[in-house]
Design a protein around this motif. Structure first.
Motif, short mmCIF file in Angstrom:
data_model
loop_
_atom_site.label_atom_id
_atom_site.label_comp_id
_atom_site.label_asym_id
_atom_site.label_seq_id
_atom_site.Cartn_x
_atom_site.Cartn_y
_atom_site.Cartn_z
N THR A 162 0.67 -1.14 0.15
CA THR A 162 -0.10 -0.06 0.03
C THR A 162 0.98 1.21 -0.02
O THR A 162 0.59 2.39 -0.78
CB THR A 162 -0.93 -0.17 1.16
OG1 THR A 162 -1.93 -1.09 1.08
CG2 THR A 162 -1.79 1.38 1.39
N TRP A 163 1.91 1.24 0.98
CA TRP A 163 2.77 2.24 0.93
C TRP A 163 3.66 2.43 -0.49
O TRP A 163 3.82 3.59 -1.06
CB TRP A 163 3.96 2.27 1.97
CG TRP A 163 3.34 2.55 3.30
CD1 TRP A 163 3.18 1.28 4.22
CD2 TRP A 163 3.06 3.55 3.70
NE1 TRP A 163 2.60 2.04 5.25
CE2 TRP A 163 2.40 3.19 5.20
CE3 TRP A 163 2.89 4.90 3.38
CZ2 TRP A 163 2.12 4.45 6.02
CZ3 TRP A 163 2.36 5.94 4.38
CH2 TRP A 163 1.93 5.43 5.67
N GLY A 164 3.86 1.26 -1.02
CA GLY A 164 4.65 1.49 -2.56
C GLY A 164 3.53 2.04 -3.51
O GLY A 164 4.15 2.85 -4.52
N SER A 165 2.35 1.67 -3.29
CA SER A 165 1.32 2.47 -4.15
C SER A 165 1.32 3.85 -4.16
O SER A 165 0.86 4.58 -4.92
CB SER A 165 0.06 1.62 -4.28
OG SER A 165 0.03 0.27 -4.32
N ALA A 166 1.11 4.06 -2.79
CA ALA A 166 0.88 5.56 -2.34
C ALA A 166 1.88 6.57 -2.61
O ALA A 166 1.54 7.51 -3.23
CB ALA A 166 0.45 5.39 -0.74
N VAL A 167 3.21 5.97 -2.72
CA VAL A 167 4.27 6.80 -2.87
C VAL A 167 4.26 7.53 -4.37
O VAL A 167 4.88 8.62 -4.59
CB VAL A 167 5.75 6.20 -2.52
CG1 VAL A 167 6.09 5.22 -3.58
CG2 VAL A 167 6.71 7.21 -2.21
N VAL A 168 3.91 6.88 -5.13
CA VAL A 168 3.63 7.52 -6.83
C VAL A 168 2.38 8.28 -6.86
O VAL A 168 2.46 8.77 -8.18
CB VAL A 168 3.85 6.34 -7.73
CG1 VAL A 168 5.04 5.64 -7.70
CG2 VAL A 168 2.57 5.59 -7.62
#
Length: 155
Positions: free
Chosen positions: A30-36
């Motif tokens: 979820t963090w990896g998706s949110a960072v972009v």
């Protein structure tokens, strides 16, 4: 995080964790998706170009930081690439559009319907990267279909 055992910067691990986002808890995907998500402000074509760049970088990084049977939670370059593909389907950077793109992508990534599940079962970097790329493509197609059926709803 991004240092090699012998010291120095580890570019492959930096790419794999999207600059450390994959090390955040809970839910590194979820963090990896949110960072972009801020990339949506650049527009659809830059999001698509960044998705391609991150996909290529992820395919480069995966064999350098993973064994062929691994797909650890901290490897989130795939989530970033898939999310960027979904964002590229948005005509404008609206809160409703970004939220729907995020929700659709994360649901497809977590639930893994076919063909996402098929891609996830592939060995090595292909399985690590391709399932999220396909989830992003499917999310993007759903967003485009929604825009065609209900113009103006998400942007």
């Amino acid at each position: 995080m991004t240092r090699r055992r012998g010291g120095g910067f580890d570019a492959a691990r930096f790419v794999a964790t999207l600059g450390g986002a994959g090390l955040l808890r809970p839910g590194p995907g979820t963090w990896g998706s949110a960072v972009v998500l801020p990339c949506v402000l650049l527009g659809p074509l830059p999001c698509l170009a960044l998705a391609l760049l991150l996909t290529l970088a992820g395919f480069w990084a995966a064999p350098r930081v993973l064994t062929p049977e691994e797909d650890p939670g901290w490897f989130v370059a795939d989530e970033g690439a898939g999310m960027l593909i979904a964002l590229a389907a948005l005509p404008a950077a609206t809160l409703a559009g970004v939220a729907l793109a995020f929700l659709l992508f994360r649901l497809l990534d977590i639930l893994k319907p076919w063909p996402v599940s098929w891609a996830d079962a592939q060995p090595g970097a292909t399985g690590v990267m391709l399932d999220d790329v396909l989830a992003g493509v499917i999310a993007g197609m759903l967003l485009l279909a929604l825009q065609a059926l209900l113009p103006g709803v998400i942007g």
